[in-house]
Structures are given as C-alpha cells and as structure tokens.
Design a protein around this motif. Sequence first.
Motif, PDB file in Angstrom:
ATOM      1  N   PHE A 101       0.826  -1.206   0.000  1.00  0.00           N
ATOM      2  CA  PHE A 101       0.000   0.000   0.000  1.00  0.00           C
ATOM      3  C   PHE A 101       0.868   1.266   0.000  1.00  0.00           C
ATOM      4  CE2 PHE A 101      -3.354  -2.982   1.399  1.00  0.00           C
ATOM      5  CZ  PHE A 101      -4.272  -2.679   0.411  1.00  0.00           C
ATOM      6  N   ARG A 103       3.752   1.533  -1.471  1.00  0.00           N
ATOM      7  CA  ARG A 103       4.228   1.692  -2.847  1.00  0.00           C
ATOM      8  C   ARG A 103       3.116   2.234  -3.744  1.00  0.00           C
ATOM      9  NH1 ARG A 103       8.178   1.891  -5.399  1.00  0.00           N
ATOM     10  NH2 ARG A 103       8.488   0.000  -6.594  1.00  0.00           N
ATOM     11  N   LEU A 104       1.884   1.749  -3.527  1.00  0.00           N
ATOM     12  CA  LEU A 104       0.769   2.230  -4.353  1.00  0.00           C
ATOM     13  C   LEU A 104       0.476   3.703  -4.084  1.00  0.00           C
ATOM     14  CD1 LEU A 104      -1.676  -0.815  -4.278  1.00  0.00           C
ATOM     15  CD2 LEU A 104      -0.435   0.081  -6.248  1.00  0.00           C
ATOM     16  N   HIS A 105       0.859   4.180  -2.893  1.00  0.00           N
ATOM     17  CA  HIS A 105       0.705   5.603  -2.610  1.00  0.00           C
ATOM     18  C   HIS A 105       1.830   6.415  -3.220  1.00  0.00           C
ATOM     19  CE1 HIS A 105      -2.849   5.957  -0.251  1.00  0.00           C
ATOM     20  NE2 HIS A 105      -2.476   5.023   0.594  1.00  0.00           N
ATOM     21  N   GLY A 106       2.847   5.732  -3.753  1.00  0.00           N
ATOM     22  CA  GLY A 106       3.889   6.447  -4.470  1.00  0.00           C
ATOM     23  C   GLY A 106       5.190   6.629  -3.709  1.00  0.00           C
ATOM     24  N   TYR A 107       5.374   5.885  -2.622  1.00  0.00           N
ATOM     25  CA  TYR A 107       6.667   5.934  -1.943  1.00  0.00           C
ATOM     26  C   TYR A 107       7.682   5.117  -2.724  1.00  0.00           C
ATOM     27  CZ  TYR A 107       4.137   7.498   2.213  1.00  0.00           C
ATOM     28  OH  TYR A 107       3.358   8.187   3.083  1.00  0.00           O
ATOM     29  N   LEU A 151      -0.768   5.676   6.001  1.00  0.00           N
ATOM     30  CA  LEU A 151       0.403   5.756   5.119  1.00  0.00           C
ATOM     31  C   LEU A 151       0.367   7.001   4.245  1.00  0.00           C
ATOM     32  CD1 LEU A 151       0.722   2.100   3.866  1.00  0.00           C
ATOM     33  CD2 LEU A 151       2.564   3.438   4.903  1.00  0.00           C
ATOM     34  N   SER A 152      -0.835   7.333   3.785  1.00  0.00           N
ATOM     35  CA  SER A 152      -0.956   8.447   2.847  1.00  0.00           C
ATOM     36  C   SER A 152      -1.053   9.787   3.575  1.00  0.00           C
ATOM     37  CB  SER A 152      -2.192   8.258   1.982  1.00  0.00           C
ATOM     38  OG  SER A 152      -3.338   8.251   2.817  1.00  0.00           O
TER      39      SER A 152
END
Lengths: 209, 270
Positions: A101, A103-107, A151-152
């Motif tokens: 999740f 990574r999907l948020h762009g980290y 996370l986001s």
Amino acid sequence: MAYVIEAHDLRKSFRGQEAVRGVDLAVRRGEIFALLGPNGAGKTTTIRMLATLLRPDAGAARVCGCDVAADADGVRSRISVTGQYAALDESLTGRQNATLFARLHGYSRREAQAQAAELLEAFGLADAGGRTVATYSGGMRRRLDLAVGILSRPEAMFLDEPTTGLDPQSRRELWEAVRRLAKAGTTILLTTQYLEEADQLADRIGFIA
Amino acid sequence: MNLSLLSEERKPAMRRPGSLTATALFAQRTLYHMRNNGFGLAIEAVVSPIVLLLIFTFLFGGAIEGSVSGYIQYLLPGILVLTVVPMSVYSGTTLCNDLAKGVYARFRTMPFWQPAAVFGSVVAEGLRYAAALLVVLTAGLALGFRPDDGIAGAALSGLYVLFFAYGASWVFAFIGTAAKRPETVSGTSMMIVYPLLFASNVLVDTSTMPGWLQAAIDANPISIAVELTRGLIHGTADALDIAAGLGVGLLPIAVFAPWTVHAYLTKGLR
Ligand SMILES: Nc1ncnc2c1ncn2[C@@H]1O[C@H](COP(=O)(O)OP(=O)(O)O)[C@@H](O)[C@H]1O
Ligand SMILES: [Mg+2]
C-alpha cells in the motif's frame, strides 16, 4: 476551510427503499465525530457516499474542500477509508500489506519499507509482521488497517464500526490509536452502534436511524 | 504508541505511481501470493500435471494406441493445454476475492491507475502457467516424448499455450467480477472448462469419429488450440491452423478484457 467534512441532506435509496434519508453533518479539523445508529440505519451507506464509493441520489457533500461528486479524485487523495471489514489482503503478511500500500501511494521502495517497519512497530505488530493476515486476530487486523490507512497522511479518515467484534482490551487500544491520530491533526469520522463508545471517544455525536 | 512519524517534517515524498508501476506492483502482489502459498503452487504446477500426464499416458496409451511411446507423441501437446487452462481460473478467483472483501474499497479510494489491479494479477499468473508448462514438457521428455520440430517447436508451442491461457484467463476474470463469492467463480468456471477440455481432441484423434461429432469437436476452441499446439511442436502447423489458433486466443481477450475492466471499475458504484 471551515469544515473538513460537510454533508447536506445526503440521500440514497436501494430499489425504492430509502437507506439514507437526508444526513447533515459538519466536522472540524482534528475532531472525532461519531455517527451513532443501530444496524441497518445507513451508517455504511453514508460513509461510502462521503468516500466517493457510492453516488448519492440527492444532496451534496464536501470532503477536505473537494466536492464528492465533482472531484472524486481530489477527495480520494486526501482521505482514507476503513470498511466494516478490514481492507487488507488476507493472503499477504502484515509487512507485505503495508509495503504494497505504501508503494501504491507512491513511496519509493526504500521509503515504503521504512514506513512499513515503523508503522508495524507503532501499532504493536512488529512481531506479527511476517505472518499472513489470515492468521491475525480481529484486533490485530483493525490495527494494521489503521496503520495502512495513515500511510498516505490522510487529512480525514472514515472508520466504519472500527471496534465491532473486538474484545475490551483491543477496543481500548484502538480508541487510544484513534485519539492520537486526531491529536496529530487528522479529522476522524467513525460509525458505531454503541452509545458508550461514541460517548468515550467522540468530540461530537450524530444520530442516524 | 509512538506516532512521531505523523509529524509534517517526516512526511516522505509521494509520487503518484504511473500505470506501469502500478501494474508491476499488482503483479508483485500476485507473486507474493504464490510465495506465501508455496505448497499450493507446488501441487498445482508440479504434482498434479505429472499425475495427469502419467495417468493418461499409461491408461489411454495402453488402451487406445496400444503403445505408450506412440501415444505420448499425440497426447503431450494436449496435456499442455489441459494443465494450463484450468490454472487460469485463478485470475477470476483473485478478482472476486478482492471485490468481496474490504480491500477493494481501499484500492478504489487510492489515486493510482485503477485497471492496474486487474492487469497486474493477470500478467503475473503467467509465471504459474510457465512453470507448469516446463514441468509437463520435462516429464514428457522423460517418458519418451520427442518433439519432431526440436527445441524451437517446443518453445513455440509453449509460448502459444501461454498466450491461449491468457485469453482464457480473461473469461474467468470476467466471471470473477460478475460472481458474488469466490467459490461460485471456481464452480462456474470448472463447469465451463472441463466439458470443453474433455469434448475435445486432447485425448483422442477426431478423424475416426462420425462426421457430425467430428465437426462439433473440431469447432471446440480447445480443439483448435490443441491442434495448433500439436502442429507447432511437431512442425506440421499450416497457415490455417495458425490463424485459427491465434483467433481463439485473441477473441476472449478482445471481448472480455475491456468488459472485465469496465465491470471492475463500476462495481458497486451505482
Ligand atoms: N448495496 C445495497 N443494495 C441494497 N440495499 C442495501 C445496499 N447497501 C445497503 N442496503 C440497505 O440499506 C440499509 C442501510 O444499510 P447500511 O448503510 O449498511 O446500514 P448500517 O451500516 O448502519 O448497518 C439497509 O436496509 C441495507 O439493507
Ligand atoms: Mg454498516
């Protein structure tokens, strides 16, 4: 921006049956708002409309300054939703969930791993991080769900019956986590069937029936 | 509980993942599923294909052809298809699982390119197909299978079966978006798959059948795929076989891929 979450006369029917009959609410930044109501009152439906998962039949809502109908993407990038059932991949481990999740948020890969490790630690799941979520208790799932949800760095979080089915100890731990999130500035809208929970946890309470 | 990581200065850079990155992440997720369920993968991709191959080779090889080594030349290409096509049902089960559980709601509220969730898992499934294909080919070679067209033919036919399985997987992915429960997906899909597999030319040559039966069985998409697989592996495929074989792989992709993505994206949004 006066309110982080505002709704005016939100309505939704399913096959002619009214599920939500005109909800109005307004929640300020950092507030914990509890939507209290019995089973079938329309709590989940209300959350799904506010979180852009369901189109309202009538009424309007703004979340984090974005209109839920006109700017769903704007809303989505600023909120996190925890459904009535934990929004996790049961076949993945706690750590794999958190990393995916992130990574999907762009980290970046490295940042995602660091965030996952830190969140698992903060939510008391460091030891269980290598086990698949299918083996977790209800309380552990809920905590991982919250951890993944922040996370986001959402401005607003929607928690649908976050403590239903938890034992008293896990419930208190979850309340504590929610309070800290609010103290850090996150606006929280949660639903509950328990007056006691709304009373203990929320700054303000809305009834729905 | 220490939530110091929530402070503003600790906020890490976030860059909305591009469509390729998002797809790769969902593919990786499927790889994690496989790794976490290594036992299931071993049974499905290694043990059961070998058992199937042994049963059909010795049972039918003895009974139909009278010679095991003769029959396996005919049988093995069909077994490649028979092994891999049922594996492609899994793409539907995964999708249905996501849709039935809360994880779908989380995906939907995240700002990445949403079709990645569908494409990523379908793409990664190819690894399972490839593993099973290698197992069947290797076991076949050990039992006396000799591809007339050598390595090149074996590789080409393997690639074709992979492609055909991808085609089939879109049919099941669509069923996955339509069904309410994952168990329904596997049940429904198997009801489609097994009759098609057994009413085909996988096990028996259709040329000895009565005309109407032969026509029906030759029109089965599985038969068409097996025909091309056989042709590629033994170097006998003609242009018509190739066109028909590619067609039965492309058709389900053209029809069901857009339909599946649309169904996934609009699920529950009414
Ligand atoms: N997708 C749906 N289709 C049909 N009816 C629904 C759907 N979702 C909710 N309902 C109905 O709407 C009403 C409110 O449901 P819900 O919002 O889930 O209530 P709560 O979360 O307060 O228990 C219930 O009567 C429920 O059966
Ligand atoms: Mg509910």
